[in-house]
Design an enzyme around this catalytic site. Structure first.
Site, short mmCIF file in Angstrom:
data_model
loop_
_atom_site.label_atom_id
_atom_site.label_comp_id
_atom_site.label_asym_id
_atom_site.label_seq_id
_atom_site.Cartn_x
_atom_site.Cartn_y
_atom_site.Cartn_z
N GLY A 140 0.79 -1.24 0.00
CA GLY A 140 0.00 0.00 0.00
C GLY A 140 0.81 1.28 0.00
O GLY A 140 0.38 2.28 -0.56
N GLU B 179 4.08 4.78 5.35
CA GLU B 179 2.91 3.90 5.26
C GLU B 179 1.74 4.65 4.63
O GLU B 179 1.63 5.88 4.77
CB GLU B 179 2.49 3.47 6.67
CG GLU B 179 2.75 2.02 7.00
CD GLU B 179 1.89 1.04 6.24
OE1 GLU B 179 1.57 1.25 5.06
OE2 GLU B 179 1.54 0.01 6.84
N ASP B 180 0.87 3.92 3.97
CA ASP B 180 -0.32 4.55 3.40
C ASP B 180 -1.36 4.87 4.45
O ASP B 180 -1.94 5.95 4.45
CB ASP B 180 -0.92 3.68 2.27
CG ASP B 180 -1.22 2.26 2.71
OD1 ASP B 180 -0.71 1.82 3.77
OD2 ASP B 180 -1.96 1.56 1.99
N ASP C 276 -4.65 2.15 10.74
CA ASP C 276 -6.05 1.84 11.02
C ASP C 276 -6.10 1.32 12.46
O ASP C 276 -6.07 2.11 13.40
CB ASP C 276 -6.46 0.78 9.97
CG ASP C 276 -7.93 0.50 9.89
OD1 ASP C 276 -8.54 0.23 10.93
OD2 ASP C 276 -8.49 0.52 8.79
N LYS D 299 -6.63 6.80 10.45
CA LYS D 299 -8.03 6.50 10.77
C LYS D 299 -8.09 6.23 12.28
O LYS D 299 -8.13 5.09 12.74
CB LYS D 299 -8.45 5.26 9.97
CG LYS D 299 -9.92 5.22 9.62
CD LYS D 299 -10.27 3.87 9.05
CE LYS D 299 -10.45 3.89 7.56
NZ LYS D 299 -10.96 2.57 7.06
N PHE E 74 -14.48 2.89 4.59
CA PHE E 74 -13.56 2.05 3.82
C PHE E 74 -13.12 2.82 2.58
O PHE E 74 -13.93 3.21 1.75
CB PHE E 74 -14.24 0.74 3.44
CG PHE E 74 -13.26 -0.29 2.95
CD1 PHE E 74 -12.49 -1.02 3.85
CD2 PHE E 74 -13.07 -0.49 1.61
CE1 PHE E 74 -11.55 -1.94 3.40
CE2 PHE E 74 -12.14 -1.41 1.14
CZ PHE E 74 -11.37 -2.13 2.03
N ASP F 271 -5.86 -0.74 -1.74
CA ASP F 271 -6.60 -1.61 -2.66
C ASP F 271 -7.98 -1.94 -2.12
O ASP F 271 -8.27 -1.78 -0.94
CB ASP F 271 -5.84 -2.93 -2.85
CG ASP F 271 -5.90 -3.81 -1.60
OD1 ASP F 271 -5.45 -3.35 -0.54
OD2 ASP F 271 -6.42 -4.94 -1.69
N ARG G 208 -5.18 0.29 -6.83
CA ARG G 208 -4.10 0.99 -6.12
C ARG G 208 -3.57 2.16 -6.95
O ARG G 208 -2.94 3.07 -6.42
CB ARG G 208 -2.94 0.02 -5.84
CG ARG G 208 -3.27 -1.11 -4.87
CD ARG G 208 -2.00 -1.85 -4.54
NE ARG G 208 -2.21 -3.15 -3.91
CZ ARG G 208 -2.30 -3.34 -2.61
NH1 ARG G 208 -2.23 -2.34 -1.78
NH2 ARG G 208 -2.47 -4.56 -2.12
C1 PRP Z 1 -2.88 -2.23 5.02
C2 PRP Z 1 -2.09 -0.94 5.03
C3 PRP Z 1 -1.35 -0.99 6.34
C4 PRP Z 1 -2.30 -1.76 7.24
C5 PRP Z 1 -2.97 -0.81 8.18
O1 PRP Z 1 -2.05 -3.27 4.60
O2 PRP Z 1 -1.22 -0.84 3.93
O3 PRP Z 1 -0.14 -1.69 6.21
O4 PRP Z 1 -3.26 -2.39 6.38
O5 PRP Z 1 -3.92 -1.45 9.00
P1 PRP Z 1 -3.76 -1.65 10.56
O6 PRP Z 1 -3.37 -0.33 11.15
O7 PRP Z 1 -5.13 -2.10 10.99
O8 PRP Z 1 -2.74 -2.70 10.82
P2 PRP Z 1 -2.59 -4.68 4.04
O9 PRP Z 1 -2.35 -5.75 5.07
O10 PRP Z 1 -3.98 -4.52 3.53
O11 PRP Z 1 -1.57 -4.97 2.86
P3 PRP Z 1 -1.24 -4.06 1.58
O12 PRP Z 1 -0.40 -2.90 2.04
O13 PRP Z 1 -0.48 -4.98 0.69
O14 PRP Z 1 -2.55 -3.60 0.96
#
Ligand code: PRP
Length: 187
Positions: free
Chosen positions: A52, A108-109, A112, A140, A161, A168, A174
Site C-alpha cells: 500500500g 505507510e499509506d 487503522d 483512521k 472504507f 486496494d 491501487r
Molecule cells: C494495510 C495498510 C497498512 C495496514 C494498516 O495493509 O497498507 O499496512 O493495512 O492497517 P492496521 O493499522 O489495521 O494494521 P494490508 O495488510 O492490507 O496490505 P497491503 O499494504 O499490501 O494492501
C-alpha cells in the site's frame, strides 16, 4: 458483500472522492518540506511498507530535497477480501539494509487498528536504529486499538472504507491518483 468485478472499473464501487489528487499532492509537498528540514544533514533511510505504501513513497521521495536511501518491507495483515486486521501481521519481505545507527522513517499509506505498524516498530527497534519514526498518509484514529507514535500525518480520515492511491480493494485500484470511499454495499 458482492464480489468486485474488475472489468467494471472503479466508478462501479466509488461512493465519493474523499481526497483529490490536488489535495494529496499539496499535502505531500508540505510533508516533504518538513521532512527535508528535519533530516537535513542526516543519513535518512525511508522504509516503505508494501504494498500500500508504494504510491505515497514514490511521490514523497521525489519531493524531498535531501539525499536519502530507500528500502522495502512487505507485511500482510488483511487477507484478500478481509476488512479487518487479522491481528497477526506477517513479515512477507524483510529489509536488505542493516538499520543499526540509521535515521529511519517508516512510510505507510494508512494506520487503522495500528497492529501492522506496532508489529513493525517493535521488530525494527530491536535492530537499534539511531531514530525510528513514522510518516503516514492517512490516519483512521477511530479504529485504533494500539497506540502508534506518528511523527508525520497527511490526513485524518473518518472510519469509512477507502481505496485508491496505493490502497486496494480486493487488490485492485491501487493506481488511482485520488482516495475514494467505497459504496456501502461493498464495505
Ligand atoms: C494495510 C495498510 C497498512 C495496514 C494498516 O495493509 O497498507 O499496512 O493495512 O492497517 P492496521 O493499522 O489495521 O494494521 P494490508 O495488510 O492490507 O496490505 P497491503 O499494504 O499490501 O494492501
Amino acid at each position: 458483500m458482492p464480489k468486485i468485478n474488475p472489468a467494471l472499473g472503479y466508478e462501479a464501487i466509488l461512493d465519493r472522492v474523499l481526497l483529490t489528487e490536488e489535495q494529496l499532492q499539496s499535502r505531500i509537498s508540505e510533508l516533504a518540506t518538513q521532512i527535508s528540514r528535519d533530516y537535513a544533514g542526516m543519513d535518512l533511510l525511508l522504509i516503505c511498507i508494501l504494498r500500500g505504501g508504494v504510491v505515497f513513497l514514490s511521490d514523497l521521495m521525489r519531493k524531498l530535497t535531501i539525499p536519502h536511501h530507500i528500502d522495502f518491507m512487505a507485511v500482510s495483515s488483511y487477507g484478500v477480501g478481509a476488512r479487518t486486521n487479522s491481528g497477526k501481521p506477517r513479515i512477507v519481505l524483510d529489509l536488505n539494509t542493516d538499520i543499526r545507527g540509521r535515521y529511519v522513517l517508516l512510510v505507510e499509506d494508512i494506520v487503522d487498528s495500528g497492529i501492522t505498524l506496532d508489529h513493525v516498530l517493535r521488530l525494527l527497534q530491536t535492530r537499534e536504529p539511531a531514530s525510528l519514526d513514522v510518516c503516514v498518509l492517512l490516519n483512521k484514529a477511530d479504529r485504533r486499538v494500539v497506540h502508534i507514535p506518528t511523527r508525520y500525518v497527511g490526513f485524518s480520515i473518518p472510519n469509512e472504507f477507502v481505496f485508491g492511491y496505493g490502497l486496494d480493494i480486493d487488490e485492485l485500484y491501487r493506481n488511482l491518483p485520488f482516495v475514494g470511499v467505497v459504496k456501502q454495499e461493498y464495505q
